[in-house]
Design a protein around this motif. Structure first.
Motif, PDB file in Angstrom:
ATOM      1  N   MET A 136       0.858  -1.230   0.234  1.00 39.49           N
ATOM      2  CA  MET A 136      -0.016   0.009  -0.024  1.00 39.49           C
ATOM      3  C   MET A 136       0.815   1.178   0.030  1.00 39.49           C
ATOM      4  N   ALA A 137       1.959   1.247   0.702  1.00 43.68           N
ATOM      5  CA  ALA A 137       2.757   2.300   0.792  1.00 43.68           C
ATOM      6  C   ALA A 137       3.481   2.703  -0.456  1.00 43.68           C
ATOM      7  N   ILE A 138       3.797   1.652  -1.205  1.00 44.89           N
ATOM      8  CA  ILE A 138       4.405   1.800  -2.479  1.00 44.89           C
ATOM      9  C   ILE A 138       3.669   2.263  -3.586  1.00 44.89           C
ATOM     10  N   ALA A 139       2.685   1.584  -3.557  1.00 43.97           N
ATOM     11  CA  ALA A 139       1.350   2.181  -4.408  1.00 43.97           C
ATOM     12  C   ALA A 139       1.147   3.670  -4.305  1.00 43.97           C
ATOM     13  N   GLY A 140       0.822   3.923  -2.873  1.00 46.47           N
ATOM     14  CA  GLY A 140       0.592   5.339  -2.251  1.00 46.47           C
ATOM     15  C   GLY A 140       1.597   6.325  -2.667  1.00 46.47           C
ATOM     16  N   VAL A 141       2.813   6.050  -2.707  1.00 44.64           N
ATOM     17  CA  VAL A 141       3.829   7.034  -3.041  1.00 44.64           C
ATOM     18  C   VAL A 141       3.925   7.135  -4.552  1.00 44.64           C
ATOM     19  N   ALA A 142       3.738   5.821  -5.318  1.00 44.23           N
ATOM     20  CA  ALA A 142       4.086   6.093  -6.805  1.00 44.23           C
ATOM     21  C   ALA A 142       2.491   7.139  -7.267  1.00 44.23           C
ATOM     22  N   LEU A 143       1.543   6.943  -6.489  1.00 41.04           N
ATOM     23  CA  LEU A 143       0.410   7.823  -7.056  1.00 41.04           C
ATOM     24  C   LEU A 143       0.671   9.470  -6.566  1.00 41.04           C
ATOM     25  N   LEU A 144       1.210   9.393  -5.629  1.00 38.68           N
ATOM     26  CA  LEU A 144       1.726  11.070  -4.981  1.00 38.68           C
ATOM     27  C   LEU A 144       2.685  11.451  -5.920  1.00 38.68           C
ATOM     28  N   CYS A 145       3.692  10.541  -6.515  1.00 44.40           N
ATOM     29  CA  CYS A 145       5.068  11.148  -7.228  1.00 44.40           C
ATOM     30  C   CYS A 145       4.808  10.952  -8.565  1.00 44.40           C
ATOM     31  N   TRP A 146       4.427   9.914  -9.101  1.00 44.31           N
ATOM     32  CA  TRP A 146       4.390   9.498 -10.414  1.00 44.31           C
ATOM     33  C   TRP A 146       4.066  10.671 -11.322  1.00 44.31           C
ATOM     34  N   THR A 147       4.993  11.133 -12.457  1.00 43.51           N
ATOM     35  CA  THR A 147       4.465  12.066 -13.450  1.00 43.51           C
ATOM     36  C   THR A 147       4.403  11.447 -14.707  1.00 43.51           C
ATOM     37  N   THR A 272      -5.083  16.608  -7.154  1.00 47.59           N
ATOM     38  CA  THR A 272      -5.861  15.628  -7.972  1.00 47.59           C
ATOM     39  C   THR A 272      -6.490  14.628  -7.158  1.00 47.59           C
ATOM     40  N   SER A 273      -7.406  13.987  -7.992  1.00 50.04           N
ATOM     41  CA  SER A 273      -7.920  12.750  -7.415  1.00 50.04           C
ATOM     42  C   SER A 273      -6.774  11.406  -7.200  1.00 50.04           C
ATOM     43  N   ARG A 274      -5.948  11.518  -8.204  1.00 54.11           N
ATOM     44  CA  ARG A 274      -4.920  10.516  -7.957  1.00 54.11           C
ATOM     45  C   ARG A 274      -3.800  10.811  -6.734  1.00 54.11           C
ATOM     46  N   THR A 275      -3.638  12.217  -6.373  1.00 56.07           N
ATOM     47  CA  THR A 275      -3.010  12.434  -5.265  1.00 56.07           C
ATOM     48  C   THR A 275      -3.855  12.164  -3.935  1.00 56.07           C
ATOM     49  N   LEU A 276      -4.908  12.575  -3.931  1.00 55.50           N
ATOM     50  CA  LEU A 276      -5.871  12.064  -2.920  1.00 55.50           C
ATOM     51  C   LEU A 276      -5.972  10.386  -2.550  1.00 55.50           C
ATOM     52  N   LEU A 277      -5.924   9.546  -3.680  1.00 59.16           N
ATOM     53  CA  LEU A 277      -5.802   8.336  -3.288  1.00 59.16           C
ATOM     54  C   LEU A 277      -4.523   7.564  -2.948  1.00 59.16           C
ATOM     55  N   GLY A 278      -3.421   8.501  -3.498  1.00 57.94           N
ATOM     56  CA  GLY A 278      -2.089   8.208  -2.844  1.00 57.94           C
ATOM     57  C   GLY A 278      -1.955   8.646  -1.442  1.00 57.94           C
ATOM     58  N   PHE A 279      -2.551   9.608  -1.004  1.00 60.68           N
ATOM     59  CA  PHE A 279      -2.683  10.133   0.425  1.00 60.68           C
ATOM     60  C   PHE A 279      -3.223   9.056   1.318  1.00 60.68           C
ATOM     61  N   VAL A 280      -4.507   8.504   0.927  1.00 55.08           N
ATOM     62  CA  VAL A 280      -5.153   7.672   1.444  1.00 55.08           C
ATOM     63  C   VAL A 280      -4.449   6.296   1.745  1.00 55.08           C
ATOM     64  N   LEU A 281      -3.794   5.898   0.593  1.00 57.80           N
ATOM     65  CA  LEU A 281      -2.963   4.573   0.764  1.00 57.80           C
ATOM     66  C   LEU A 281      -1.928   4.616   1.667  1.00 57.80           C
ATOM     67  N   VAL A 282      -1.307   5.771   1.678  1.00 58.68           N
ATOM     68  CA  VAL A 282       0.034   5.852   2.578  1.00 58.68           C
ATOM     69  C   VAL A 282      -0.604   6.038   3.935  1.00 58.68           C
ATOM     70  N   VAL A 283      -1.618   6.723   4.133  1.00 62.70           N
ATOM     71  CA  VAL A 283      -2.158   6.891   5.637  1.00 62.70           C
ATOM     72  C   VAL A 283      -2.384   5.402   6.111  1.00 62.70           C
ATOM     73  N   CYS A 284      -3.091   4.810   5.494  1.00 59.10           N
ATOM     74  CA  CYS A 284      -3.782   3.478   5.657  1.00 59.10           C
ATOM     75  C   CYS A 284      -2.404   2.389   5.990  1.00 59.10           C
ATOM     76  N   ALA A 285      -1.363   2.761   5.160  1.00 62.68           N
ATOM     77  CA  ALA A 285      -0.391   1.811   5.523  1.00 62.68           C
ATOM     78  C   ALA A 285       0.353   2.067   6.616  1.00 62.68           C
TER      79      ALA A 285
END
Length: 318
Positions: A136-147, A272-285
């Motif tokens: 979850m952390a890796i997926a969340g970071v990917a959503l937060l950072c990937w361009t 963005t919505s992608r950023t929000l999803l990444g935020f939620v995944l990292v917090v959950c992790a």
């Protein structure tokens, strides 16, 4: 030889792990304005470590901290400083060839290496919860950072990929070598001093040290040295000693989370919505790691134990 881990405190380790990640996340707040003001990366990193070493020297003198180490511990500390320098340098160089978001995402794969190293080299207990949190952390970071749409140059991938190995090795060695018995302040003093010396060599190799031109640059250097270097690195060592390298590395996913908030609130980057999803995944992790690592104080575990006890006493009907 494997050295036993000193007495630990999971709650303290989790606190310091999160605190380190949050303060590390302020690195862009100070470094981006410095680079925009014309300071070379090699000079920035040198000043960062020199000021950090000076601060640690004052702390050591004021608190009369024992700096005695064995010859073996000194050479391990030299190796740790070299790993830290290699990781920082590799990440910065990767920005020259690939988008910084992609490079950051690649760097934050290091929890996988830490987890695999601790399990296969040191036989640390496997945990489905930890593996789930790691994913979850890796997926969340990917959503937060990937361009999206960035061209991926092989040189950039190589530089960013090297940081995974260096930083993961740094965390594992801190946790499983003889330096784990040293006080956190002692360890960081040597790493900062030795790191500054190594960065001095890199500035010479890249054309010499660039002078600080204004009070503004000194203010930014002080910020990057104190808030984004001294404080988080000391907290990081305390986290590794108390909660272990695996948990600390996963809690480290809060670092890009903080960097994202700084970017949105201070630099006006889009949310963005992608950023929000990444935020939620990292917090959950992070929440999963906390609940798994401190099971006895987990409110859900305690509630289940309470109802089980009431059932055994006949106070609850089945």
């Amino acid at each position: 030889m494997v050295y036993p881990t000193p007495k630990t405190d999971n709650a303290k380790g989790i606190f310091f792990g999160l605190f380190a990640s949050v303060t590390f996340g302020f690195l862009p707040f100070f470094s981006i304005p410095l680079m925009a003001d014309g300071m070379a990366v090699s000079s920035l990193l040198f000043y960062r470590f020199v000021v950090a070493a000076g601060v640690m020297a004052l702390v050591v003198l004021a608190r009369r901290i024992n700096l005695r180490t064995t010859r073996r511990q000194f050479f391990i500390l030299l190796g740790l400083a070299a790993m830290y320098v290699a990781s920082a340098t590799g990440l910065v160089h990767s920005y020259m060839y690939i988008p910084s978001g992609v490079a950051t995402t690649i760097h934050f794969i290091y929890p996988v290496i830490v987890t695999c190293g601790m399990i296969f080299l040191f036989h640390e207990r496997r945990s489905k919860t930890i593996f789930t949190a790691m994913g979850m952390a890796i997926a969340g970071v990917a959503l937060l950072c990937w361009t999206p749409g960035g061209a991926l140059d092989g040189r950039g991938l190589a530089w960013a990929g090297s940081t995974i190995f260096w930083y993961a090795s740094y965390l594992i060695i801190v946790n499983r070598s003889s330096v784990s018995t040293l006080a956190s302040m002692t360890m960081m003093f040597y790493i900062f001093v030795l790191g500054a010396a190594l960065f001095a060599l890199t500035t010479l190799a890249e054309g010499g040290l660039q002078p600080v031109r204004s009070a503004y640059q000194w203010k930014m250097i002080a910020g990057v040295a104190l808030l984004a270097t001294v404080i988080p690195n000391v907290a990081l060592l305390k986290a590794v000693k108390n909660s272990g390298a695996v948990v600390t590395s996963i809690l480290g996913s809060a670092e890009p989370l903080t960097a994202m908030l700084v970017g949105i609130l201070h630099f006006g980057e889009p949310f963005t919505s992608r950023t929000l999803l990444g935020f939620v995944l990292v917090v959950c992790a992070v929440v999963l790691v906390i609940l798994n690592k401190n099971r006895e104080n987990n409110p859900f575990v305690r509630l289940r134990k309470y109802f089980s006890l009431q059932k055994q006493r006949g106070h609850l009907k089945t």
